[in-house]
Design a protein around this motif. Structure first.
Motif, mmCIF file in Angstrom:
data_model
loop_
_atom_site.group_PDB
_atom_site.id
_atom_site.type_symbol
_atom_site.label_atom_id
_atom_site.label_comp_id
_atom_site.label_asym_id
_atom_site.label_seq_id
_atom_site.Cartn_x
_atom_site.Cartn_y
_atom_site.Cartn_z
ATOM 1 N N ILE A 168 2.475 7.927 -20.015
ATOM 2 C CA ILE A 168 2.806 8.633 -18.773
ATOM 3 C C ILE A 168 2.919 7.702 -17.576
ATOM 4 C CG2 ILE A 168 1.731 10.756 -19.586
ATOM 5 C CD1 ILE A 168 -0.624 10.188 -17.758
ATOM 6 N N VAL A 169 2.451 6.448 -17.708
ATOM 7 C CA VAL A 169 2.555 5.517 -16.588
ATOM 8 C C VAL A 169 4.011 5.268 -16.183
ATOM 9 C CG1 VAL A 169 2.290 3.070 -15.985
ATOM 10 C CG2 VAL A 169 0.330 4.382 -16.787
ATOM 11 N N PRO A 170 4.938 4.974 -17.121
ATOM 12 C CA PRO A 170 6.322 4.723 -16.684
ATOM 13 C C PRO A 170 6.964 5.885 -15.921
ATOM 14 C CG PRO A 170 5.989 3.885 -18.897
ATOM 15 C CD PRO A 170 4.771 4.682 -18.566
ATOM 16 N N PRO A 171 6.854 7.151 -16.384
ATOM 17 C CA PRO A 171 7.450 8.231 -15.593
ATOM 18 C C PRO A 171 6.826 8.381 -14.209
ATOM 19 C CG PRO A 171 7.040 8.964 -17.838
ATOM 20 C CD PRO A 171 6.360 7.643 -17.693
ATOM 21 N N ILE A 172 5.491 8.233 -14.115
ATOM 22 C CA ILE A 172 4.845 8.329 -12.804
ATOM 23 C C ILE A 172 5.269 7.164 -11.919
ATOM 24 C CG2 ILE A 172 2.626 8.314 -11.605
ATOM 25 C CD1 ILE A 172 1.424 9.747 -13.983
ATOM 26 N N ALA A 173 5.356 5.976 -12.528
ATOM 27 C CA ALA A 173 5.821 4.817 -11.767
ATOM 28 C C ALA A 173 7.234 5.038 -11.251
ATOM 29 C CB ALA A 173 5.771 3.564 -12.638
ATOM 30 N N LYS A 174 8.063 5.682 -12.047
ATOM 31 C CA LYS A 174 9.444 5.944 -11.618
ATOM 32 C C LYS A 174 9.465 6.895 -10.415
ATOM 33 C CE LYS A 174 14.033 6.710 -13.547
ATOM 34 N NZ LYS A 174 14.429 5.300 -13.398
ATOM 35 N N LEU A 175 8.547 7.874 -10.409
ATOM 36 C CA LEU A 175 8.440 8.762 -9.251
ATOM 37 C C LEU A 175 8.047 7.965 -8.001
ATOM 38 C CD1 LEU A 175 6.597 11.830 -10.842
ATOM 39 C CD2 LEU A 175 8.991 11.724 -10.109
ATOM 40 N N GLY A 176 7.087 7.043 -8.171
ATOM 41 C CA GLY A 176 6.680 6.226 -7.041
ATOM 42 C C GLY A 176 7.779 5.289 -6.585
ATOM 43 N N LEU A 177 8.527 4.728 -7.544
ATOM 44 C CA LEU A 177 9.595 3.800 -7.199
ATOM 45 C C LEU A 177 10.776 4.496 -6.539
ATOM 46 C CD1 LEU A 177 9.450 1.597 -10.409
ATOM 47 C CD2 LEU A 177 8.941 0.835 -8.080
ATOM 48 N N ALA A 178 10.892 5.804 -6.753
ATOM 49 C CA ALA A 178 11.933 6.558 -6.050
ATOM 50 C C ALA A 178 11.617 6.638 -4.559
ATOM 51 C CB ALA A 178 12.050 7.958 -6.647
ATOM 52 N N ILE A 179 10.325 6.583 -4.223
ATOM 53 C CA ILE A 179 9.897 6.613 -2.828
ATOM 54 C C ILE A 179 9.827 5.209 -2.244
ATOM 55 C CG2 ILE A 179 8.012 7.272 -1.264
ATOM 56 C CD1 ILE A 179 7.248 9.425 -3.327
ATOM 57 N N TRP A 180 9.251 4.297 -3.023
ATOM 58 C CA TRP A 180 9.060 2.911 -2.595
ATOM 59 C C TRP A 180 9.676 2.018 -3.668
ATOM 60 C CZ3 TRP A 180 3.562 0.629 -1.242
ATOM 61 C CH2 TRP A 180 3.716 -0.633 -0.669
ATOM 62 N N PRO A 181 10.955 1.695 -3.563
ATOM 63 C CA PRO A 181 11.681 1.009 -4.650
ATOM 64 C C PRO A 181 11.381 -0.478 -4.752
ATOM 65 C CG PRO A 181 13.152 1.374 -2.813
ATOM 66 C CD PRO A 181 11.846 2.031 -2.441
ATOM 67 N N SER A 182 10.105 -0.807 -4.991
ATOM 68 C CA SER A 182 9.714 -2.204 -5.093
ATOM 69 C C SER A 182 8.776 -2.392 -6.285
ATOM 70 C CB SER A 182 9.021 -2.681 -3.810
ATOM 71 O OG SER A 182 8.535 -4.005 -3.970
ATOM 72 N N PRO A 183 9.282 -2.863 -7.425
ATOM 73 C CA PRO A 183 8.408 -3.152 -8.566
ATOM 74 C C PRO A 183 7.318 -4.165 -8.228
ATOM 75 C CG PRO A 183 10.704 -3.156 -9.246
ATOM 76 C CD PRO A 183 10.705 -3.084 -7.750
ATOM 77 N N LEU A 184 7.606 -5.092 -7.307
ATOM 78 C CA LEU A 184 6.623 -6.100 -6.925
ATOM 79 C C LEU A 184 5.410 -5.459 -6.257
ATOM 80 C CD1 LEU A 184 9.052 -8.839 -5.565
ATOM 81 C CD2 LEU A 184 7.629 -9.012 -7.614
ATOM 82 N N TRP A 185 5.658 -4.579 -5.286
ATOM 83 C CA TRP A 185 4.558 -3.900 -4.616
ATOM 84 C C TRP A 185 3.842 -2.953 -5.575
ATOM 85 C CZ3 TRP A 185 1.864 -5.120 -0.650
ATOM 86 C CH2 TRP A 185 2.423 -5.778 0.448
ATOM 87 N N ALA A 186 4.581 -2.296 -6.438
ATOM 88 C CA ALA A 186 3.968 -1.380 -7.406
ATOM 89 C C ALA A 186 2.982 -2.127 -8.292
ATOM 90 C CB ALA A 186 5.044 -0.714 -8.259
ATOM 91 N N CYS A 187 3.387 -3.299 -8.759
ATOM 92 C CA CYS A 187 2.532 -4.096 -9.629
ATOM 93 C C CYS A 187 1.320 -4.637 -8.875
ATOM 94 C CB CYS A 187 3.340 -5.236 -10.239
ATOM 95 S SG CYS A 187 2.490 -6.123 -11.550
ATOM 96 N N LEU A 188 1.527 -5.148 -7.667
ATOM 97 C CA LEU A 188 0.427 -5.727 -6.904
ATOM 98 C C LEU A 188 -0.616 -4.678 -6.554
ATOM 99 C CD1 LEU A 188 -0.938 -8.019 -5.436
ATOM 100 C CD2 LEU A 188 0.523 -7.553 -3.449
ATOM 101 N N VAL A 189 -0.177 -3.531 -6.029
ATOM 102 C CA VAL A 189 -1.126 -2.471 -5.656
ATOM 103 C C VAL A 189 -1.881 -1.979 -6.886
ATOM 104 C CG1 VAL A 189 -1.332 -0.117 -4.766
ATOM 105 C CG2 VAL A 189 0.193 -1.751 -3.635
ATOM 106 N N GLY A 190 -1.154 -1.764 -7.975
ATOM 107 C CA GLY A 190 -1.790 -1.300 -9.198
ATOM 108 C C GLY A 190 -2.815 -2.283 -9.726
ATOM 109 N N TYR A 191 -2.496 -3.567 -9.697
ATOM 110 C CA TYR A 191 -3.417 -4.570 -10.219
ATOM 111 C C TYR A 191 -4.635 -4.767 -9.316
ATOM 112 C CZ TYR A 191 -1.831 -6.418 -14.637
ATOM 113 O OH TYR A 191 -1.572 -6.560 -15.977
ATOM 114 N N ILE A 192 -4.475 -4.601 -8.032
ATOM 115 C CA ILE A 192 -5.639 -4.666 -7.142
ATOM 116 C C ILE A 192 -6.619 -3.544 -7.482
ATOM 117 C CG2 ILE A 192 -6.408 -4.330 -4.768
ATOM 118 C CD1 ILE A 192 -3.916 -5.838 -3.858
ATOM 119 N N MET A 193 -6.106 -2.348 -7.683
ATOM 120 C CA MET A 193 -6.967 -1.225 -8.048
ATOM 121 C C MET A 193 -7.607 -1.450 -9.414
ATOM 122 S SD MET A 193 -6.868 0.727 -5.459
ATOM 123 C CE MET A 193 -7.801 2.086 -6.193
#
Length: 289
Positions: free
Chosen positions: A163-188
């Motif tokens: 379920i991570v990829p579909p949820i990530a796709k929802l987030g990337l539709a709002i904030w289209p940056s895989p770099l930020w998605a990865c950094l924020v996720g890894y910090i958490m």
């Protein structure tokens, strides 16, 4: 589509390599302590490089909660679930049921994102998953050694990975940056694994031989690049295409294990699983055509 395919294959390659590197680290470090090394290692590297690689990448605060929520589960909780499953059921059942992740991913994509799924893609997905399962199962008789309640552990792990990829796709539709998605996720995720390490061992720092720390640091970098590639693939293509392609990482693991660990024998079972996986991937790729 081409970018999504290339990123998905890159994700599989990095993930497969990470599995092999982790085996080297596990010779001297226990799995949970290894997670407390690997996840923060990639996070630290990413933070140090962020002024360079995130230059020109704007912040979109509305997408932050989604990426933070992803980070609580991926890769942190996924790592903890996999460890618990390995301890309760062993690696064979854990890996075999973990291969169900693309089925969950595609189902979520069809239901939540309304992505189309061609018949050839569905057949290819099932064939690829079957091929990966055949490669993973080293001794079929081991599949009989399980406790019914413990099956929830690898199934939950597969669900999280799916379920991570579909949820990530929802987030990337709002904030289209895989770099930020990865950094924020890894910090958490780093916060999660370090807190678990503190609770279990009484210290945030892992006490382990340098060689073990080295291998798990490399594991973290490889897994982190796999996650970054996965987010980039999801950003550029449909989940129904990306998830099956990213799930072929057992092929990479077997190939690298044969070269680096010298304990994998290329048998007819592995050849058959490889052929099935390649056929499945081919069907997935021609599905949208």
């Amino acid at each position: 589509m081409t970018a999504a395919v290339l990123y998905a294959f890159a994700s599989a390659i990095f993930l497969g390599a990470g599995v092999v590197l982790a085996q080297l680290g596990l010779r001297t470090v226990e799995p949970l302590s290894g997670a407390a090394i690997s996840v923060p290692s990639f996070t630290l590297l990413f933070v140090l490089l962020s002024p360079l690689i995130l230059h020109g990448e704007p912040m979109v605060w509305r997408g932050l909660p989604i990426f933070m929520a992803i980070g609580l589960f991926f890769p942190a909780s996924l790592t903890l679930l996999t460890f618990a499953s390995n301890r309760a059921l062993g690696p064979v059942i854990t890996s075999t049921l973990g291969n169900l992740a693309p089925l969950f991913a595609v189902t979520a994509a069809v239901v939540l994102l309304h992505e189309p799924l061609e018949p050839q893609q569905l057949i290819g997905l099932v064939v690829a998953v079957a091929g990966a399962a055949i490669i993973t199962v080293t001794r079929p008789r081991d599949l009989g050694h399980w406790r019914s309640w413990a099956l929830l552990l690898p199934l939950t792990s597969a669900l999280v990975r799916g379920i991570v990829p579909p949820i990530a796709k929802l987030g990337l539709a709002i904030w289209p940056s895989p770099l930020w998605a990865c950094l924020v996720g890894y910090i958490m995720s780093s916060l999660v694994v370090l807190i678990v390490q503190r609770i279990r061992k009484g210290s945030f720092m892992v006490q382990a031989p340098r060689v073990g720390k080295f291998w798990f640091a490399l594991t973290g970098i490889s897994n982190g690049l796999s996650a970054l590639s996965l987010f980039a693939a999801v950003r550029n293509g449909p989940i129904t295409l990306v998830a099956p392609l990213a799930a072929i990482y057992p092929l990479v693991t077997v190939a690298l294990s044969a070269m680096m660990l010298k304990h994998v024998e290329i048998t007819m079972r592995i050849v058959a699983g490889t052929v099935l996986t390649v056929i499945g991937v081919a069907l997935v790729l021609i599905g949208p055509l």
